[in-house]
Design an enzyme around this catalytic site. Structure first.
Site, PDB file in Angstrom:
ATOM      1  N   LYS A 280      25.020  24.494  55.125  1.00  0.00           N
ATOM      2  CA  LYS A 280      25.901  25.338  55.948  1.00  0.00           C
ATOM      3  C   LYS A 280      25.502  26.793  55.738  1.00  0.00           C
ATOM      4  O   LYS A 280      25.444  27.274  54.604  1.00  0.00           O
ATOM      5  CB  LYS A 280      27.358  25.108  55.560  1.00  0.00           C
ATOM      6  CG  LYS A 280      28.334  25.935  56.389  1.00  0.00           C
ATOM      7  CD  LYS A 280      29.755  25.480  56.133  1.00  0.00           C
ATOM      8  CE  LYS A 280      30.755  26.351  56.836  1.00  0.00           C
ATOM      9  NZ  LYS A 280      32.135  25.958  56.501  1.00  0.00           N
TER      10      LYS A 280
ATOM     11  N   LYS B  33      36.950  19.935  51.184  1.00  0.00           N
ATOM     12  CA  LYS B  33      36.876  21.243  50.550  1.00  0.00           C
ATOM     13  C   LYS B  33      35.567  21.292  49.759  1.00  0.00           C
ATOM     14  O   LYS B  33      35.101  20.256  49.265  1.00  0.00           O
ATOM     15  CB  LYS B  33      38.077  21.388  49.605  1.00  0.00           C
ATOM     16  CG  LYS B  33      38.080  22.632  48.738  1.00  0.00           C
ATOM     17  CD  LYS B  33      38.488  23.847  49.506  1.00  0.00           C
ATOM     18  CE  LYS B  33      38.196  25.132  48.717  1.00  0.00           C
ATOM     19  NZ  LYS B  33      38.183  26.316  49.577  1.00  0.00           N
TER      20      LYS B  33
ATOM     21  N   CYS C  81      29.563  30.603  51.377  1.00  0.00           N
ATOM     22  CA  CYS C  81      30.871  31.188  51.094  1.00  0.00           C
ATOM     23  C   CYS C  81      30.679  32.662  50.741  1.00  0.00           C
ATOM     24  O   CYS C  81      29.882  32.980  49.856  1.00  0.00           O
ATOM     25  CB  CYS C  81      31.538  30.455  49.930  1.00  0.00           C
ATOM     26  SG  CYS C  81      33.073  31.231  49.410  1.00  0.00           S
TER      27      CYS C  81
END
Ligand SMILES: Cc1cc2nc3c(=O)[nH]c(=O)nc-3n(C[C@H](O)[C@H](O)[C@H](O)COP(=O)(O)OP(=O)(O)OC[C@H]3O[C@@H](n4cnc5c(N)ncnc54)[C@H](O)[C@@H]3O)c2cc1C
Ligand SMILES: Cc1cc2nc3c(=O)[nH]c(=O)nc-3n(C[C@H](O)[C@H](O)[C@H](O)COP(=O)(O)O)c2cc1C
Ligand code: FES
Lengths: 303, 259
Positions: A163, A45, A128
C-alpha cells in the site's frame, strides 16, 4: 443482472468494494459485520509484531469533507490477533491481513503469520504517515518498497499488495518498485500528511501534531495517483481515498483500479456504505447499457 | 473543534465535579461529547446538562479526569460532538436506575420525561457522600429513591435490589439505566422478570467517537455510533457484556468494575 465481480491478480471478489485498513478492522465481530453489510473483502487494521497503544487522543477529528487521524498504528500485536482472525475468516468474504514493520525481516515474519491465520492476501503498510520509523518513513523510498515486497513474496504463497503513500514526488516510482519486487497488485492511496491547528488553543489539535487526511477531500489526489500508475506500470491497482458513493468508486474504476477500498465513507454512511456503493455502481452500469463491471475498468484512458 | 471556557465548576463529591460551559449546539438526552484537555488527552463524557448552558459531570479516575479536576473557571476545553444516539422514552411510568456516575448521563432524560410522565429515580452509590444529583432529581419533580452500599442513606444495599423492590410494588412501562455493567445486567434481568423493557447506556474506551476507528468495539457493535444507548436485550446476549472491554491496543481484556 449486472455482473459486479472482479479480481485483483489471483484475488477473486464478489464485488469491487473492500473495507480499508484501520477502519473497524481491529476486531473480528466488526470485520464480520462489514462483510455481512456487503463488502467484497475486508482488510484488517495494520498489525505489527508487538502490541502498540498508538498515539494519545485526540487521534481522529472531523474536518470539512475529511477526517484527520493519527491513531499511530495501535494494534494488539500479531500473536493476540490470531483469535480475531480465527473468527473473522469464518465470514463470507476474503480477509486481507494488513501488516507493518520496520524492515524486511519484520514484514516477512508478520506475513507468514497472517498466511498461517488464514488471510487470503496480505497488504503491506508502507504508507502510514504518522508513525516514527514505520509506514511512509520506509515506504517513501522505492528501494525499500522493492526489497520488502520481494522478501514477503519469497516467504508466502498468498497474494501480496503493497500500500503506497501519496506523500512523495512520484508515486509511479513506488508502484514500479512494487512491481519489480513481484507484487500482485498495489493499493493507492494511504492518507495525505496534514495538520489542523486550533487558534483558540494555540496548538495543533492532534496529540501527534501531524496526521493523515482521508475522506472526500482527498479523492482527486487518489484518482490522479491511480490514473498515473495505470498509465505507466502494468500491475493491478486497488483504489482508495474519499469513496462514499458509487460515482466516487466509478472514478477510481475508470482511472484503472480493479477494486476499491472504503474507509472514511463509514463515518457518514455506516457499515451499510458498501451495499449502497455497490447498488449505485450497478444502477450506473445498467443505465449505460453495460452487463459487467469489466466494461468500465480503465475506461478513462481510452479518450 | 469547538473551544469553550469553563463558566462554572461545582464539586459534587470528594471525587466528582461538574463543569458548565456555553453550548451553541443541539443535543438529545443520552448523547455524549468528546472533551479535549489540550496537551493532555481527549475523553468521552455524557452530557449531564443540556441547554444553552451544557454540563458534564466528571469522576476523577485517571490522568485526564484528574487534570480536568485541577482546572479553574475560565480555563478552556475543546468539545467535539454531540455524538451517539439518545434515550427513547416509552410509556407513562418510568423507573430510572443510576449507579455511581451513571446519573450524569441520565439526568437530562429525567428532566425531559418528568414533564409529561410519572418518573421514579433510584440512585445508588457506595456511601451517602457519593450520592449525586439527589437534590436535582427532587427539583425536577421526579420521585427520588436512594440506596447506599454501606447503608449511610436510604436503602441499605445495591440500587438494583432497591429497583427489584420498586418493581414488585409499581407498574412501570420502561426502565432506563446507566452504571456499572454488573448492575445493568441485574436490571435487565429484573426487566425480564417483570416484563418491563430496559434501555442501558454503555461505555468503552474511545478514539474517534464517530463510528470509524473501531476502538469502542463491543462484539459487533460500536458503542459510540450504534449506542451508547441500547435496548437491554440487544446487549444482554453479547459475549462482551459485563465481561470484556478492549484495551487501547485493541486486545480483549477483562472488564474490571470501575464506576
Ligand atoms: C459514552 C461515554 C460516556 C461517559 N460519561 C462519563 C461521565 O458522564 N462521567 C464520567 O466521570 N465518566 C464518563 N465516562 C468515562 C470516562 O470517559 C473515563 O473515566 C475517562 O476516559 C478516564 O480517563 P482518565 O485519563 O482519567 O483515566 P485513565 O488514566 O485513562 O485510566 C484509568 C481508568 O481506566 C479504566 N480502566 C483500566 N483498566 C480497566 C479495566 N480492566 N476495566 C475497565 N476499566 C478499566 C478505568 O476507568 C480506570 O479508572 C464516559 C465514557 C463513555 C464511553
Ligand atoms: C482512523 C483511520 C485509521 C487508519 N488506519 C490505517 C492503518 O492502520 N493502516 C493503513 O494502511 N491505513 C490506515 N488508514 C488509511 C485508510 O486505510 C485509507 O488508505 C485512507 O483513509 C484513505 O481512504 P478513505 O478516504 O476511504 O478513508 C486509516 C484511516 C483512518 C481514517
Ligand atoms: S470510538 Fe471510534 S468507532 Fe467508536
Amino acid at each position: 443482472m449486472v455482473d459486479l465481480s472482479t479480481s485483483v491478480g489471483k484475488l477473486q471478489l464478489r464485488n469491487p468494494t473492500m473495507l480499508a485498513s484501520g477502519v473497524l478492522g481491529e476486531t473480528a465481530e466488526l470485520l464480520l459485520r462489514v462483510a455481512d453489510s456487503g463488502a467484497g473483502a475486508v482488510v484488517t487494521k495494520s498489525i505489527g509484531l508487538e502490541p502498540r497503544e498508538g498515539h494519545p487522543n485526540p487521534t481522529v477529528i472531523e474536518m470539512e469533507h475529511a477526517l484527520l487521524n493519527a491513531v499511530g498504528l495501535a494494534n494488539p500485536g500479531i500473536e493476540a490477533f490470531k483469535e480475531e482472525m480465527e473468527v473473522a475468516t469464518k465470514g463470507a468474504v476474503p480477509v486481507i491481513g494488513s501488516i507493518f514493520g520496520k524492515n524486511v525481516d519484520e514484514f516477512t515474519k508478520l506475513a507468514v503469520k497472517m498466511e498461517e491465520f488464514g488471510a487470503t492476501a496480505v497488504e503491506l503498510n508502507l504508507s502510514c504517515p504518522h508513525a516514527e520509523g514505520l509506514g511512509h518513513e520506509i515506504g517513501a523510498d522505492p528501494k525499500n518498497v522493492e526489497e520488502i515486497t520481494k522478501g514477503v513474496k519469497g516467504s508466502v504463497s498468498i497474494p501480496v499488495f503493497p500500500k503506497l503513500t501519496p506523500n512523495v514526488k512520484d508515486i509511479v516510482e513506488l508502484a514500479d518498485a512494487a512491481a519489480k519486487g513481484g507484487a500482485d497488485g498495489v493499493v493507492a492511496i494511504n492518507t495525505v500528511r496534514a495538520m489542523a491547528i486550533s487558534p483558540e488553543a494555540g496548538m495543533p489539535i492532534l496529540a501527534n501534531k501531524i496526521g493523515g487526511l482521508s475522506g472526500t477531500a482527498i479523492r482527486p489526489i487518489g484518482v490522479r495517483c491511480v490514473y498515473e500508475i495505470w498509465e505507466e506500470v502494468p500491475i493491478p491497482v486497488i483504489g482508495v481515498g474519499g469513496i462514499s458513493t458509487g460515482m466516487d468508486a466509478l472514478e477510481y474504476l475508470m482511472a484503472g483500479a480493479s477494486a476499491v477500498q472504503i474507509g472514511s465513507g463509514v463515518w457518514i454512511g455506516g457499515p451499510e456504505v458498501f451495499a449502497s456503493v455497490c447498488k449505485e455502481i450497478e444502477e450506473f452500469l445498467e443505465r449505460n447499457g453495460h452487463s459487467s463491471l469489466n466494461d468500465v475498468l480503465g475506461a478513462a484512458h481510452s479518450c | 473543534m469547538l473551544i469553550r471556557k469553563i463558566e462554572k465548576i461545582v464539586t459534587e463529591s470528594h471525587h466528582t465535579k461538574s463543569f458548565y460551559f456555553k453550548g451553541g449546539f443541539d443535543a438529545n438526552p443520552g448523547q455524549f461529547v468528546m472533551i479535549w484537555i489540550p496537551g493532555v488527552d481527549e475523553i468521552p463524557m455524557g452530557l449531564s446538562t443540556i441547554g444553552e448552558t451544557m454540563g458534564i459531570t466528571v469522576h476523577s479516575v485517571g490522568v485526564a479526569t484528574e487534570k480536568l479536576h485541577s482546572f479553574n473557571e475560565g480555563d478552556k476545553i475543546g468539545i467535539r460532538g454531540p455524538y451517539g444516539n439518545s434515550f427513547d422514552i416509552q410509556g407513562s411510568k418510568l423507573l430510572v436506575i443510576a449507579g455511581g456516575t451513571g446519573i450524569a448521563s441520565l439526568m437530562p432524560v429525567v428532566e425531559v420525561a418528568v414533564k409529561d410522565r410519572d418518573v421514579d429515580v433510584a440512585i445508588g452509590a457506595l456511601t451517602k457522600e457519593e450520592l449525586l444529583f439527589a437534590r436535582r432529581v427532587e427539583d425536577s419533580g421526579a420521585n427520588l429513591k436512594l440506596a447506599t452500599d454501606d447503608g449511610s442513606e436510604g436503602f441499605h444495599g445495591f440500587v438494583s435490589d432497591l429497583a427489584g423492590d420498586l418493581l414488585s410494588e409499581g407498574d412501570y412501562d420502561q426502565m432506563l439505566t446507566c452504571g456499572p455493567e454488573a448492575m445493568m445486567k441485574k436490571v435487565i434481568e429484573l426487566g425480564r422478570e417483570h416484563n418491563v423493557r430496559t434501555q442501558v447506556s454503555m461505555e468503552r474506551f474511545m478514539r474517534c467517537g464517530i463510528g470509524v476507528c473501531g476502538s469502542c468495539a463491543f462484539d459487533g457493535l460500536r458503542i459510540c455510533a450504534d449506542g451508547p444507548v441500547f435496548d437491554g436485550e440487544e446487549v444482554y446476549g453479547k459475549g462482551d457484556f459485563n465481561k470484556h472491554r478492549r484495551d487501547p491496543a485493541g486486545k480483549r481484556t477483562p472488564l474490571i468494575p470501575n464506576l
